[in-house]
Design a protein around this motif. Structure first.
Motif, PDB file in Angstrom:
ATOM      1  N   LEU A 153       7.266 -10.897  -0.039  1.00  0.00           N
ATOM      2  CA  LEU A 153       6.486 -11.400  -1.175  1.00  0.00           C
ATOM      3  C   LEU A 153       5.085 -10.799  -1.168  1.00  0.00           C
ATOM      4  O   LEU A 153       4.553 -10.447  -2.227  1.00  0.00           O
ATOM      5  N   ILE A 154       4.483 -10.667   0.011  1.00  0.00           N
ATOM      6  CA  ILE A 154       3.173 -10.017   0.100  1.00  0.00           C
ATOM      7  C   ILE A 154       3.253  -8.597  -0.439  1.00  0.00           C
ATOM      8  O   ILE A 154       2.409  -8.154  -1.228  1.00  0.00           O
ATOM      9  N   ASP A 155       4.276  -7.867  -0.023  1.00  0.00           N
ATOM     10  CA  ASP A 155       4.439  -6.492  -0.512  1.00  0.00           C
ATOM     11  C   ASP A 155       4.609  -6.460  -2.025  1.00  0.00           C
ATOM     12  O   ASP A 155       4.031  -5.611  -2.714  1.00  0.00           O
ATOM     13  N   ALA A 156       5.422  -7.382  -2.553  1.00  0.00           N
ATOM     14  CA  ALA A 156       5.676  -7.406  -3.992  1.00  0.00           C
ATOM     15  C   ALA A 156       4.405  -7.712  -4.778  1.00  0.00           C
ATOM     16  O   ALA A 156       4.105  -7.061  -5.787  1.00  0.00           O
ATOM     17  N   LEU A 157       3.634  -8.705  -4.320  1.00  0.00           N
ATOM     18  CA  LEU A 157       2.407  -9.076  -5.032  1.00  0.00           C
ATOM     19  C   LEU A 157       1.339  -7.998  -4.900  1.00  0.00           C
ATOM     20  O   LEU A 157       0.602  -7.715  -5.857  1.00  0.00           O
ATOM     21  N   ALA A 158       1.233  -7.383  -3.717  1.00  0.00           N
ATOM     22  CA  ALA A 158       0.280  -6.278  -3.545  1.00  0.00           C
ATOM     23  C   ALA A 158       0.666  -5.107  -4.435  1.00  0.00           C
ATOM     24  O   ALA A 158      -0.189  -4.454  -5.045  1.00  0.00           O
ATOM     25  N   GLY A 159       1.968  -4.831  -4.520  1.00  0.00           N
ATOM     26  CA  GLY A 159       2.432  -3.753  -5.395  1.00  0.00           C
ATOM     27  C   GLY A 159       2.155  -4.038  -6.850  1.00  0.00           C
ATOM     28  O   GLY A 159       1.770  -3.140  -7.611  1.00  0.00           O
ATOM     29  N   GLU A 160       2.327  -5.291  -7.252  1.00  0.00           N
ATOM     30  CA  GLU A 160       2.032  -5.676  -8.634  1.00  0.00           C
ATOM     31  C   GLU A 160       0.549  -5.501  -8.946  1.00  0.00           C
ATOM     32  O   GLU A 160       0.168  -4.983 -10.000  1.00  0.00           O
ATOM     33  N   ALA A 161      -0.314  -5.943  -8.007  1.00  0.00           N
ATOM     34  CA  ALA A 161      -1.753  -5.784  -8.208  1.00  0.00           C
ATOM     35  C   ALA A 161      -2.123  -4.314  -8.305  1.00  0.00           C
ATOM     36  O   ALA A 161      -2.945  -3.910  -9.139  1.00  0.00           O
ATOM     37  N   ALA A 162      -1.512  -3.485  -7.460  1.00  0.00           N
ATOM     38  CA  ALA A 162      -1.816  -2.054  -7.454  1.00  0.00           C
ATOM     39  C   ALA A 162      -1.340  -1.370  -8.722  1.00  0.00           C
ATOM     40  O   ALA A 162      -1.943  -0.390  -9.180  1.00  0.00           O
ATOM     41  N   ALA A 163      -0.270  -1.877  -9.311  1.00  0.00           N
ATOM     42  CA  ALA A 163       0.261  -1.265 -10.530  1.00  0.00           C
ATOM     43  C   ALA A 163      -0.612  -1.541 -11.739  1.00  0.00           C
ATOM     44  O   ALA A 163      -0.491  -0.864 -12.768  1.00  0.00           O
ATOM     45  N   GLN A 164      -1.508  -2.539 -11.624  1.00  0.00           N
ATOM     46  CA  GLN A 164      -2.325  -2.947 -12.767  1.00  0.00           C
ATOM     47  C   GLN A 164      -3.802  -2.628 -12.584  1.00  0.00           C
ATOM     48  O   GLN A 164      -4.632  -3.087 -13.368  1.00  0.00           O
ATOM     49  N   ALA A 165      -4.144  -1.868 -11.552  1.00  0.00           N
ATOM     50  CA  ALA A 165      -5.561  -1.631 -11.259  1.00  0.00           C
ATOM     51  C   ALA A 165      -5.767  -0.259 -10.643  1.00  0.00           C
ATOM     52  O   ALA A 165      -4.812   0.423 -10.257  1.00  0.00           O
ATOM     53  N   GLU A 166      -7.030   0.147 -10.570  1.00  0.00           N
ATOM     54  CA  GLU A 166      -7.410   1.353  -9.846  1.00  0.00           C
ATOM     55  C   GLU A 166      -7.888   1.015  -8.441  1.00  0.00           C
ATOM     56  O   GLU A 166      -7.648   1.768  -7.500  1.00  0.00           O
ATOM     57  N   ILE A 167      -8.597  -0.110  -8.327  1.00  0.00           N
ATOM     58  CA  ILE A 167      -9.115  -0.558  -7.040  1.00  0.00           C
ATOM     59  C   ILE A 167      -8.721  -2.013  -6.841  1.00  0.00           C
ATOM     60  O   ILE A 167      -8.894  -2.843  -7.742  1.00  0.00           O
ATOM     61  N   VAL A 168      -8.182  -2.334  -5.661  1.00  0.00           N
ATOM     62  CA  VAL A 168      -7.883  -3.714  -5.282  1.00  0.00           C
ATOM     63  C   VAL A 168      -8.817  -4.094  -4.139  1.00  0.00           C
ATOM     64  O   VAL A 168      -8.885  -3.400  -3.120  1.00  0.00           O
ATOM     65  N   VAL A 169      -9.551  -5.177  -4.321  1.00  0.00           N
ATOM     66  CA  VAL A 169     -10.495  -5.664  -3.308  1.00  0.00           C
ATOM     67  C   VAL A 169     -10.006  -7.020  -2.819  1.00  0.00           C
ATOM     68  O   VAL A 169      -9.884  -7.962  -3.607  1.00  0.00           O
ATOM     69  N   ILE A 170      -9.704  -7.121  -1.535  1.00  0.00           N
ATOM     70  CA  ILE A 170      -9.231  -8.369  -0.938  1.00  0.00           C
ATOM     71  C   ILE A 170     -10.381  -9.028  -0.193  1.00  0.00           C
ATOM     72  O   ILE A 170     -10.988  -8.420   0.683  1.00  0.00           O
ATOM     73  N   GLU A 171     -10.666 -10.278  -0.548  1.00  0.00           N
ATOM     74  CA  GLU A 171     -11.697 -11.043   0.159  1.00  0.00           C
ATOM     75  C   GLU A 171     -11.044 -11.918   1.217  1.00  0.00           C
ATOM     76  O   GLU A 171     -10.154 -12.720   0.914  1.00  0.00           O
ATOM     77  N   ALA A 172     -11.491 -11.795   2.447  1.00  0.00           N
ATOM     78  CA  ALA A 172     -10.944 -12.584   3.549  1.00  0.00           C
ATOM     79  C   ALA A 172     -11.419 -14.027   3.467  1.00  0.00           C
ATOM     80  O   ALA A 172     -12.395 -14.354   2.790  1.00  0.00           O
ATOM     81  N   SER A 173     -10.721 -14.892   4.186  1.00  0.00           N
ATOM     82  CA  SER A 173     -11.167 -16.266   4.411  1.00  0.00           C
ATOM     83  C   SER A 173     -11.708 -16.388   5.829  1.00  0.00           C
ATOM     84  O   SER A 173     -11.247 -15.695   6.739  1.00  0.00           O
ATOM     85  N   MET A 174     -12.682 -17.243   6.011  1.00  0.00           N
ATOM     86  CA  MET A 174     -13.263 -17.501   7.335  1.00  0.00           C
ATOM     87  C   MET A 174     -13.597 -16.169   8.013  1.00  0.00           C
ATOM     88  O   MET A 174     -14.121 -15.262   7.386  1.00  0.00           O
TER      89      MET A 174
ATOM     90  N   PRO B  23      -4.716   4.100  -0.151  1.00  0.00           N
ATOM     91  CA  PRO B  23      -3.657   3.846  -1.151  1.00  0.00           C
ATOM     92  C   PRO B  23      -2.821   2.613  -0.787  1.00  0.00           C
ATOM     93  O   PRO B  23      -2.562   2.353   0.387  1.00  0.00           O
ATOM     94  N   ILE B  24      -2.436   1.871  -1.818  1.00  0.00           N
ATOM     95  CA  ILE B  24      -1.508   0.751  -1.658  1.00  0.00           C
ATOM     96  C   ILE B  24      -0.132   1.251  -2.074  1.00  0.00           C
ATOM     97  O   ILE B  24       0.089   1.591  -3.233  1.00  0.00           O
ATOM     98  N   THR B  25       0.779   1.313  -1.127  1.00  0.00           N
ATOM     99  CA  THR B  25       2.062   1.984  -1.365  1.00  0.00           C
ATOM    100  C   THR B  25       3.208   1.009  -1.629  1.00  0.00           C
ATOM    101  O   THR B  25       4.353   1.426  -1.758  1.00  0.00           O
ATOM    102  N   CYS B  26       2.933  -0.297  -1.708  1.00  0.00           N
ATOM    103  CA  CYS B  26       3.995  -1.276  -1.933  1.00  0.00           C
ATOM    104  C   CYS B  26       4.544  -1.148  -3.354  1.00  0.00           C
ATOM    105  O   CYS B  26       3.824  -0.789  -4.290  1.00  0.00           O
ATOM    106  N   ASN B  27       5.815  -1.468  -3.510  1.00  0.00           N
ATOM    107  CA  ASN B  27       6.442  -1.473  -4.826  1.00  0.00           C
ATOM    108  C   ASN B  27       6.327  -2.852  -5.468  1.00  0.00           C
ATOM    109  O   ASN B  27       6.420  -3.880  -4.799  1.00  0.00           O
ATOM    110  N   ALA B  28       6.127  -2.864  -6.790  1.00  0.00           N
ATOM    111  CA  ALA B  28       6.014  -4.113  -7.534  1.00  0.00           C
ATOM    112  C   ALA B  28       7.405  -4.620  -7.884  1.00  0.00           C
ATOM    113  O   ALA B  28       7.877  -4.506  -9.013  1.00  0.00           O
ATOM    114  N   ILE B  29       8.101  -5.191  -6.886  1.00  0.00           N
ATOM    115  CA  ILE B  29       9.445  -5.717  -7.109  1.00  0.00           C
ATOM    116  C   ILE B  29       9.361  -7.204  -7.449  1.00  0.00           C
ATOM    117  O   ILE B  29       8.355  -7.860  -7.200  1.00  0.00           O
TER     118      ILE B  29
END
Length: 436
Positions: free
Chosen positions: A70-91, A229-235
């Motif tokens: 699911l992480i791969d799928a969601l990361a792939g979906e985000a990458a398919a809709q953007a040029e840059i993905v910025v992940i903010e950590a918790s704690m 690069p984010i190489t995950c597929n948006a499945i």
């Protein structure tokens, strides 16, 4: 479109991650870059600020609660809709729970799985050269996690900046920016974190100031250049089956804690989402076949919720024939009453027998595993789920309803039966993130 990405993290909470993240993504969006901001871990509030800053929906990635696929799928979906993905950590970057490697809930898990570089936000108030020792420790702690750069925060002077920068520079890690001390850049907070984005009256102006701060004090070109690069597929990988074909979803400032990946997944599965506002005295659409009351801040609106008769009567009528489910705040509203912070009790829906109090606070916080004890909008009996609890309300009267789930903590230690069910109505303080 295939995006590149990086993670903004810190040694601990309170270092300025959210301020830096919002400033960076808002500044990139100003430049016409399609940017998607993501929050690591269980958090409802920050993603709404991310959405306001980028113009794209917020998103969570959680290495404990979400299966790796699911992480791969969601990361792939985000990458398919953007040029840059910025992940903010918790704690802190490595903060999670002890357990299965790669599924601790820490942002470091995402860095390793997705192969993304980490930019460390370092609050250097009260230190200078010693900051390099902190960076050295983070850079060598886990060979799967690459610290690619540092942004200094709460810099007191040019001399302060130079001392810390020179010491960190000897490690071969680039300084990507340095932000001065500025208390006006902080966002207001309340008991579950930041005040919600939709309640922030001057949010547009505040985001513009943060974008200006990032443009003036962060090397945005170098930041974009280090992204990988984010190489995950948006499945299509479902997180949770939709509870119905047409879902009445409560949404306003009292009921705002619902995860975007769940709503998006329900829509992909063919469900139609029909939002309604309890605070505006709206009832669930009669054409719907399920009603979902998410968490939020009903304890701040007890008097108003007790008086909205169209909402109360509409949900009661709905529950006679169709499922109604409440999470956390929604669970509180399904009960007999909510006692607010001043000790005033407000009658609620009364569809379940419990009563709750915000005056008698008790913090409940942590990852959870749940198994359903009966069929409900969470799934058939025996459905395994992962998620979390985060609330201060306490149960003052438990009622006599049957429990909904068998609950354990993130490490599998049994907590016991939790939640409640009666007829078509179910609820629990547990927030579901994904199927086990």
């Amino acid at each position: 479109m295939t995006a590149r990405g990086f993670i903004i993290a810190a040694p601990r909470s309170g270092s300025g991650k959210t301020t830096v993240t919002l400033g960076v993504v808002a500044a990139l969006a100003r430049r016409g870059i399609a940017v998607r901001a993501v929050k690591s871990g269980p958090d409802y509030i920050d993603p709404a600020f991310h959405a306001a800053a980028t113009g794209q929906p917020g998103l969570n990635l959680d290495s404990f609660a979400m299966p790796p696929a699911l992480i791969d799928a969601l990361a792939g979906e985000a990458a398919a809709q953007a040029e840059i993905v910025v992940i903010e950590a918790s704690m802190g970057l490595f903060d999670g729970i002890m357990g299965e490697p790669g599924r601790t809930g820490a942002a470091a898990d995402l860095a390793g799985r997705l192969g993304l570089p980490v930019v460390l936000v370092l609050d250097i108030s009260g230190q200078s050269q010693s900051a390099a020792a902190v960076v050295r420790g983070f850079a060598t702690h886990d060979p799967e996690v690459r610290i690619a750069g540092v942004i200094l925060n709460k810099v007191a002077s040019e001399r302060h900046r130079a001392q810390a920068s020179e010491a960190i520079g000897r490690l071969g890690i680039q300084i990507l920016g340095s932000l001065p001390r500025d208390a006006t850049m902080s966002l207001p907070e309340r008991h579950l974190g930041l005040v919600q984005a939709q309640e922030h009256g001057g949010l547009g102006e505040h985001l513009a100031r943060l974008a200006g701060l990032a443009q003036a004090h962060v090397d945005l070109e170098a930041l974009v250049a280090l992204a990988a690069p984010i190489t995950c597929n948006a499945i299509d990988f479902p997180a949770l089956a939709p509870p119905g074909q047409r879902i009445a979803l409560a949404r306003d400032v009292a009921f705002s804690f619902v995860y975007e990946h769940l709503i998006a997944g329900w829509r992909r599965a063919g469900a139609e989402i029909m939002p309604f506002s309890p605070l505006a005295d709206e009832a669930p659409d009669a054409s719907c076949d399920a009603c979902w009351l998410p968490g939020g801040y009903p304890e701040l609106h007890g008097g108003r919720l007790a008086a909205v008769s169209r909402f109360l009567d509409g949900v009661r009528d709905f529950a006679q024939t169709r499922p109604v489910h409440g999470e956390c705040g929604g669970f509180m509203v399904l009960g007999a009453a909510i006692e607010d912070a001043e000790g005033v009790s407000h009658p609620m829906l009364g569809l379940l027998g419990h009563a709750t109090s915000f005056a008698r606070r008790k913090l409940n916080l942590g990852y959870r595993r749940a198994v359903t004890l009966a069929a409900s909008p969470l799934g058939p009996v025996g459905t395994g789920l992962r998620g979390h609890e985060f609330h201060y309300a306490s149960v003052t009267s438990s009622g006599d309803d049957a429990p909904l789930v068998a609950l354990s903590d993130g490490q599998g230690k049994e907590i016991g039966p939790a939640g409640a069910r009666r007829g078509h109505v179910s609820g629990t303080f547990f927030h579901a993130i994904a199927l086990e």
